[in-house]
Design a protein around this motif. Structure first.
Motif, short mmCIF file in Angstrom:
data_model
loop_
_atom_site.label_atom_id
_atom_site.label_comp_id
_atom_site.label_asym_id
_atom_site.label_seq_id
_atom_site.Cartn_x
_atom_site.Cartn_y
_atom_site.Cartn_z
N SER A 135 9.14 -0.56 -10.78
CA SER A 135 7.98 0.09 -11.39
C SER A 135 7.08 0.70 -10.32
O SER A 135 7.02 0.22 -9.19
CB SER A 135 7.18 -0.93 -12.19
N HIS A 136 6.36 1.76 -10.70
CA HIS A 136 5.39 2.38 -9.79
C HIS A 136 3.99 1.78 -9.95
O HIS A 136 3.06 2.19 -9.28
CB HIS A 136 5.33 3.89 -10.03
N ALA A 137 3.86 0.80 -10.83
CA ALA A 137 2.56 0.18 -11.07
C ALA A 137 2.17 -0.73 -9.90
O ALA A 137 3.01 -1.16 -9.11
CB ALA A 137 2.59 -0.63 -12.36
N THR A 138 0.89 -1.04 -9.80
CA THR A 138 0.40 -2.02 -8.83
C THR A 138 0.77 -3.41 -9.31
O THR A 138 0.66 -3.71 -10.51
CB THR A 138 -1.13 -1.90 -8.69
N LYS A 139 1.23 -4.27 -8.40
CA LYS A 139 1.65 -5.62 -8.79
C LYS A 139 0.72 -6.66 -8.18
O LYS A 139 0.45 -6.62 -6.97
CB LYS A 139 3.09 -5.92 -8.35
N LEU A 140 0.27 -7.59 -9.01
CA LEU A 140 -0.59 -8.69 -8.56
C LEU A 140 -0.07 -10.01 -9.15
O LEU A 140 0.54 -10.01 -10.22
CB LEU A 140 -2.04 -8.48 -9.01
N LYS A 141 -0.34 -11.11 -8.46
CA LYS A 141 0.01 -12.43 -8.98
C LYS A 141 -1.27 -13.23 -9.23
O LYS A 141 -2.25 -13.07 -8.50
CB LYS A 141 0.87 -13.20 -7.98
N PHE A 142 -1.24 -14.08 -10.26
CA PHE A 142 -2.33 -15.05 -10.42
C PHE A 142 -1.76 -16.45 -10.30
O PHE A 142 -0.56 -16.68 -10.54
CB PHE A 142 -3.10 -14.84 -11.72
N ARG A 143 -2.60 -17.39 -9.90
CA ARG A 143 -2.15 -18.76 -9.71
C ARG A 143 -1.61 -19.33 -11.00
O ARG A 143 -2.14 -19.07 -12.09
CB ARG A 143 -3.28 -19.64 -9.16
N HIS A 144 -0.56 -20.12 -10.88
CA HIS A 144 0.19 -20.60 -12.03
C HIS A 144 -0.71 -21.24 -13.08
O HIS A 144 -1.42 -22.22 -12.79
CB HIS A 144 1.25 -21.59 -11.58
N ASN A 145 -0.69 -20.67 -14.29
CA ASN A 145 -1.44 -21.18 -15.45
C ASN A 145 -2.93 -21.32 -15.20
O ASN A 145 -3.62 -22.08 -15.90
CB ASN A 145 -0.86 -22.54 -15.89
N ASP A 146 -3.47 -20.58 -14.23
CA ASP A 146 -4.88 -20.67 -13.86
C ASP A 146 -5.65 -19.55 -14.58
O ASP A 146 -5.64 -18.39 -14.15
CB ASP A 146 -5.03 -20.55 -12.34
N LEU A 147 -6.32 -19.91 -15.66
CA LEU A 147 -7.02 -18.91 -16.48
C LEU A 147 -8.18 -18.26 -15.73
O LEU A 147 -8.43 -17.06 -15.88
CB LEU A 147 -7.53 -19.57 -17.77
N ASP A 148 -8.89 -19.04 -14.92
CA ASP A 148 -10.00 -18.48 -14.15
C ASP A 148 -9.51 -17.45 -13.15
O ASP A 148 -10.12 -16.39 -12.98
CB ASP A 148 -10.76 -19.60 -13.42
N ASN A 149 -8.40 -17.76 -12.49
CA ASN A 149 -7.85 -16.83 -11.51
C ASN A 149 -7.33 -15.57 -12.19
O ASN A 149 -7.50 -14.45 -11.68
CB ASN A 149 -6.74 -17.51 -10.71
N LEU A 150 -6.73 -15.72 -13.37
CA LEU A 150 -6.27 -14.55 -14.13
C LEU A 150 -7.46 -13.68 -14.52
O LEU A 150 -7.41 -12.45 -14.34
CB LEU A 150 -5.52 -15.01 -15.39
N GLU A 151 -8.52 -14.29 -15.02
CA GLU A 151 -9.68 -13.49 -15.42
C GLU A 151 -10.32 -12.80 -14.21
O GLU A 151 -10.76 -11.64 -14.31
CB GLU A 151 -10.72 -14.37 -16.12
N GLU A 152 -10.34 -13.49 -13.09
CA GLU A 152 -10.88 -12.90 -11.86
C GLU A 152 -10.11 -11.62 -11.50
O GLU A 152 -10.72 -10.61 -11.12
CB GLU A 152 -10.73 -13.94 -10.74
N LYS A 153 -8.78 -11.66 -11.65
CA LYS A 153 -7.96 -10.48 -11.36
C LYS A 153 -8.23 -9.37 -12.38
O LYS A 153 -8.34 -8.19 -12.02
CB LYS A 153 -6.46 -10.84 -11.40
N LEU A 154 -8.31 -9.75 -13.65
CA LEU A 154 -8.53 -8.75 -14.70
C LEU A 154 -9.87 -8.03 -14.53
O LEU A 154 -9.95 -6.81 -14.75
CB LEU A 154 -8.49 -9.43 -16.08
N LYS A 155 -10.89 -8.76 -14.15
CA LYS A 155 -12.23 -8.19 -13.99
C LYS A 155 -12.26 -7.05 -12.98
O LYS A 155 -13.04 -6.10 -13.12
CB LYS A 155 -13.22 -9.27 -13.53
N LYS A 156 -11.43 -7.15 -11.96
CA LYS A 156 -11.50 -6.22 -10.83
C LYS A 156 -10.72 -4.93 -11.06
O LYS A 156 -10.83 -3.99 -10.27
CB LYS A 156 -10.97 -6.91 -9.56
N GLN A 157 -9.92 -4.88 -12.12
CA GLN A 157 -9.03 -3.74 -12.30
C GLN A 157 -9.69 -2.60 -13.09
O GLN A 157 -10.44 -2.85 -14.03
CB GLN A 157 -7.73 -4.18 -13.00
N LYS A 158 -9.36 -1.38 -12.71
CA LYS A 158 -9.88 -0.21 -13.41
C LYS A 158 -8.83 0.41 -14.33
O LYS A 158 -9.18 1.07 -15.31
CB LYS A 158 -10.38 0.81 -12.40
N GLY A 159 -7.56 0.23 -13.99
CA GLY A 159 -6.49 0.77 -14.83
C GLY A 159 -6.09 -0.21 -15.92
O GLY A 159 -6.62 -1.33 -16.02
N HIS A 160 -5.13 0.20 -16.74
CA HIS A 160 -4.63 -0.67 -17.80
C HIS A 160 -3.78 -1.79 -17.21
O HIS A 160 -2.95 -1.55 -16.32
CB HIS A 160 -3.80 0.12 -18.81
#
Length: 368
Positions: A135-160
């Motif tokens: 894929s040409h999309a940007t790839k990021l990982k969040f810590r396993h089953n860590d909802l706070d870390n997932l939300e932290e990543k989501l907050k910072k993104q401008k694209g879909h």
């Protein structure tokens, strides 16, 4: 030896020295605590005879498909199987694939574009990681089953954003907090993709279906080589996404379709699963295992129970002792898991007996 061959040989030698070289071995007979045949359907004689009778009556089920489904390889059998799958999982549509690996490659390589972001659980299946390379999309990982870390990543993104998770993780044997992840996806207008390879069949039609999250999960992957005892996979989604995948997913477009007997087997096994309560005994066996007091990373309701043994020599020894006693288990090493988290991966099945489970755990406890 050429420089290229030298590189390959050096890499293999390094793995051999570390004691983690993989190799193919002939099938071994013993008490199965390592296969994905959670409900025993792969060994079910009744199902084998049903398929055999159908092939005898309709031998054209064995005919080669002759091409991809977009050329000459489509069939009424494939179309009716997709309809049955969609209805069973309460999704608008389904699209069949040769394997779960191919289904994940199709999904993650086709849907996200170069302006999108894929945020995946760090322990999601290797097929998702490989798909992201396509894929040409940007790839990021969040810590396993860590909802706070997932939300932290989501907050910072401008694209879909696309969020990629498993419902039941294949190496740790733990469950994703799907409802909470779905809520975060909704909050940040992200698209949720769920791999149900190990949950389907063990938890009915999977945890997405069980928790009625179909409207919140853009696409679910179910595979048939595990609890269903067959082969292949399906992506469950809406008609728009199905049409898009048919037009833009390379693993679908450029693969020859399997033969019709594979689709017929999937239909048969769905019907058998619906008519027979197979998971009750499996859950009882999981409870029996958990009562023995082995320390494990895994969920109390998971058929996958991971016992971490970071000492590689000790792990090899435990597996060998079990093998000598007739127990088939699977040792998992780095790089499949992180260094220091090597483990004995125990798969429980509906056909394992209480005596077998207790003896297995006693041997492990004695040697670790």
């Amino acid at each position: 030896m050429s420089n290229t061959s030298h590189y390959f040989q050096t890499a293999l030698n390094k793995r051999r020295e570390e004691g983690i070289l993989r190799s193919l071995r002939p099938p071994t007979h013993g008490i199965d605590f390592y296969s994905n045949d959670y409900l025993g359907l792969a060994r079910n004689a009744e199902l084998q005879n049903i398929l055999l009778q159908q092939i005898t009556e309709t031998p054209e089920l064995l005919a080669g498909s002759t091409g991809s489904r977009l050329i000459s390889g489509n069939s009424i059998e494939a179309l009716t199987t997709e309809k049955l799958i969609a209805d069973q999982h309460q999704y608008p549509s389904a699209l069949l694939f040769q394997s779960g690996y191919n289904a994940n490659l199709a999904l993650l390589s086709a849907l996200p574009n170069r302006h999108d972001i894929i945020i995946m659980d760090e322990l999601v299946h290797r097929s998702v990681h490989d798909a992201c390379r396509m894929s040409h999309a940007t790839k990021l990982k969040f810590r396993h089953n860590d909802l706070d870390n997932l939300e932290e990543k989501l907050k910072k993104q401008k694209g879909h954003c696309y969020i990629a998770v498993e419902s039941l993780y294949s190496m740790d044997g733990d469950l994703a907090p799907l409802q909470e992840i779905a809520a975060l996806a909704e909050k940040y207008s992200a698209s949720l993709l769920v791999d149900e390879a190990h949950a389907f069949g063990v938890f009915g039609n999977g945890l997405v279906c069980q928790q009625q999250l179909q409207d919140k999960v853009l696409a679910t992957v179910v595979t048939y080589g595990k609890a269903l005892g067959a082969h292949g996979a399906a992506i469950l989604t809406n008609e728009l996404i199905k049409d898009y995948l048919i037009n833009f997913a390379s693993p679908f477009i450029y693969s020859t379709s399997p033969q019709d007997w594979q689709w017929r087997m999937i239909k048969n096994n769905y019907s058998y699963l619906k008519s027979n309560d197979l998971s009750t005994q499996l859950m009882e066996n999981i409870r029996t295992f958990r009562k023995q007091g082995l320390s494990t990373l895994s969920s109390e309701s998971s058929p996958i129970q991971a016992v971490v043994i970071p000492d590689i020599m000790k792990l090899k020894n435990v597996q060998q002792v079990l093998l000598e006693k007739g127990f088939l288990t699977y040792a998992v090493y780095s790089p499949t898991v992180k260094p220091g988290t090597e483990r004995l991966r125990i798969c429980l099945h509906s056909f394992n007996t209480e005596k077998e489970i207790i003896e297995l755990t006693q041997i492990i406890q004695h040697h670790i």
